[in-house]
Write a protein that holds these residues in place. Sequence first.
Motif: not given
Length: 200
Positions: A83-92
């Motif tokens: 994921a990008g900086a400061g972003e929450e990664p998608d569970p999938e």
Amino acid sequence: MRIVTPRSRLRLATASAAAVCGLALVIAATGATGSTARSTKVTITGGHATDPRDGGRPVVLVTAALGVPTAVFRKAFSGVSPAGAGEEPDPEQVQRNKAALLAVIAPYGVTNERLDEVSNSYRYNGSAGELWRHSAATARAVVRNGRVVAVRLVSAGAGYSSTPRVTIKGYPKVKVRATIAYGKDLATNGRVAKLTLVRG
């Protein structure tokens, strides 16, 4: 009138020698002026640089904790889309990334649980001024007769991904080299294993 005999001369000489010997012992026990050792502050800074190839990730710490060669981990990570900086990664997305990593590093005995443990330990948001989990090393320098004669490590710290800078208060020209050690134990991974006084 006092009569000095050869025997009395011998007694006086013996007493004088004993007095001199006693004085010498006192000097040896207390130390001559200016020869007493003292300690002074050592400052350890930096030591958290990362390889430009790793996008800010402390790969040297991660691979040591996992017991995987750095080159192997970098190859495995090439199939990951973080994921990008400061972003929450998608569970999938997280699951896909983990599957890509484990496909390469599982043969080294790395389990899904261990990957989670290590990843969480070294996860951080650099854009927010954060740093991964770490602790600072501390040390003291031994000074005798105005000269630094030794550097003693007090606490090894942990989480160093590169060699830190070591300076001694009041002695800017004295050079000290830090040796970093890595291992699977998260509490000691990236510790300062040794401080060496570099003789000019």
